[in-house]
Write an enzyme that holds these catalytic residues in place. Structure first.
Site, PDB file in Angstrom:
ATOM      1  N   PRO A 188       0.832  -1.204   0.000  1.00 25.09           N
ATOM      2  CA  PRO A 188       0.000   0.000   0.000  1.00 25.09           C
ATOM      3  C   PRO A 188       0.864   1.250   0.000  1.00 25.09           C
ATOM      4  O   PRO A 188       1.869   1.332   0.702  1.00 25.09           O
ATOM      5  CB  PRO A 188      -0.788  -0.127   1.309  1.00 25.09           C
ATOM      6  CG  PRO A 188      -0.769  -1.582   1.635  1.00 25.09           C
ATOM      7  CD  PRO A 188       0.556  -2.077   1.143  1.00 25.09           C
ATOM      8  N   GLU A 189       0.484   2.218  -0.825  1.00 23.58           N
ATOM      9  CA  GLU A 189       1.225   3.477  -0.887  1.00 23.58           C
ATOM     10  C   GLU A 189       0.442   4.557  -0.159  1.00 23.58           C
ATOM     11  O   GLU A 189      -0.631   4.310   0.401  1.00 23.58           O
ATOM     12  CB  GLU A 189       1.513   3.840  -2.344  1.00 23.58           C
ATOM     13  CG  GLU A 189       2.319   2.756  -3.051  1.00 23.58           C
ATOM     14  CD  GLU A 189       2.956   3.195  -4.351  1.00 23.58           C
ATOM     15  OE1 GLU A 189       3.264   4.399  -4.506  1.00 23.58           O
ATOM     16  OE2 GLU A 189       3.163   2.336  -5.231  1.00 23.58           O
ATOM     17  N   LYS A 227       2.812   6.192   5.624  1.00 24.24           N
ATOM     18  CA  LYS A 227       2.157   4.903   5.440  1.00 24.24           C
ATOM     19  C   LYS A 227       1.640   4.325   6.761  1.00 24.24           C
ATOM     20  O   LYS A 227       1.370   3.130   6.856  1.00 24.24           O
ATOM     21  CB  LYS A 227       3.124   3.921   4.772  1.00 24.24           C
ATOM     22  CG  LYS A 227       3.531   4.359   3.372  1.00 24.24           C
ATOM     23  CD  LYS A 227       4.423   3.326   2.707  1.00 24.24           C
ATOM     24  CE  LYS A 227       4.827   3.773   1.312  1.00 24.24           C
ATOM     25  NZ  LYS A 227       5.656   2.759   0.629  1.00 24.24           N
ATOM     26  N   ARG A 246      13.719  -3.735  -5.948  1.00 22.85           N
ATOM     27  CA  ARG A 246      12.378  -3.321  -6.367  1.00 22.85           C
ATOM     28  C   ARG A 246      12.359  -3.098  -7.873  1.00 22.85           C
ATOM     29  O   ARG A 246      13.331  -2.591  -8.453  1.00 22.85           O
ATOM     30  CB  ARG A 246      11.979  -2.025  -5.651  1.00 22.85           C
ATOM     31  CG  ARG A 246      12.058  -2.085  -4.131  1.00 22.85           C
ATOM     32  CD  ARG A 246      11.089  -3.100  -3.539  1.00 22.85           C
ATOM     33  NE  ARG A 246       9.712  -2.778  -3.816  1.00 22.85           N
ATOM     34  CZ  ARG A 246       9.000  -1.876  -3.122  1.00 22.85           C
ATOM     35  NH1 ARG A 246       9.553  -1.239  -2.101  1.00 22.85           N
ATOM     36  NH2 ARG A 246       7.741  -1.635  -3.418  1.00 22.85           N
TER      37      ARG A 246
END
Length: 289
Positions: free
Chosen positions: A2-3, A55, A264
């Protein structure tokens, strides 16, 4: 993972459903939370507000109690009306907080702790966060200073560093750099002040567009990110997840590569983003929230 936009929408939805209401039921699969609940019950406290910081989701209860949660890769908050069937299995439940009308269920949340309001100000992880992209008092100058301090690091990796700029994740990293026509592998020291300013402004603009009030008001776990401004869900992103497909600008095949210590995935267009002398532009305009 989740961003910042997902966390912001989750906190906003939780606040709308729960704020001002007393807790009628609390349960958790996390022993640390249960120990606090046993000593100082959550049941009966009023949920005062729910906010997002980077976050992190912060749920404030009466009596100076705050629940901090972080979703990491797979966690999520759902909100259900009383008696509504859950969309996830009960074995994935980590936290459940109910009022008369709604219940908030945290699924697969790996990080959760109770603290106090003074404890938040001293909390090392929160204190080290960079400026929050979605904060009303976002400090662009401080964000730029922190980015510039990482001169030898690749710009894509810097955008993921929550101590530099809080709220961005892997999807927005690739999308923002494409919009700004910046090579994701360039070191910060090789970018101009104008380019960095454009990246920061674009990050704030794009994330803000994705938390607009046009989204479903009682949903924390739905909604698709959109950076192109196009209505077709199949055309919602510029480069992320589109390896080997044609660039929506120039037709060149989008490339993907693992980057950084955490490997990533970074997506980019080798024609639109290659080179060090690119003049930044704000990219296609996303409709205002």
């Amino acid at each position: 993972m989740p961003e910042g936009d997902t966390i912001f929408r989750a906190a906003r939805t939780l606040h709308r459903a729960l704020a001002g209401k007393p807790v009628t039921s609390f349960e958790s699969a996390l022993p640390a939370l249960n120990r606090v609940h046993d000593d100082a019950p959550v049941t009966g406290r009023t949920i005062e507000r729910v906010t997002a910081v980077g976050k992190h989701v912060l749920m404030h209860f009466s009596g100076n109690l705050v629940l901090r949660t972080h979703m990491r890769m797979n966690g999520s908050w759902h909100i259900y009306r009383a008696g509504e069937r859950w969309q996830r299995s009960r074995r994935d439940m980590r936290i459940r907080i109910a009022t008369d009308a709604f219940e908030a269920v945290g699924f697969n949340i790996p990080v959760a702790e109770f603290t106090s309001a003074p404890g938040l100000t001293r909390h090392r992880e929160l204190r080290m966060l960079g400026p929050d992209v979605l904060s009303e008092d976002f400090q662009a100058a401080e964000a730029l200073r922190r980015i510039r301090d990482r001169g030898t690091d690749a710009i894509a990796g810097v955008l993921l560093n929550q101590r530099v700029l809080a709220g961005l994740g892997n999807v927005y990293k690739s999308e923002i750099l494409f919009i700004c026509r910046v090579n994701p592998f360039l070191r910060v020291r090789d970018l101009s002040d104008a380019q960095l300013a454009t990246i920061v402004e674009t990050a704030r603009r794009v994330l803000s567009a994705n938390v607009s009030e046009g989204r479903a008001l009682m949903t924390t776990y739905g909604g698709l990110r959109r950076t192109t401004g196009r209505g077709d869900p199949k055309e919602r992103l510029w480069v992320y997840g589109r390896a080997r497909l044609a660039c929506r600008r120039c037709g060149t095949a989008i490339r993907v590569r693992k980057q950084g210590a955490d490997a990533r995935l970074t997506y980019w267009c080798p024609k639109c983003q290659e080179g060090q002398s690119l003049i930044p532009d704000p990219g296609p305009r996303i409709p205002d929230p």
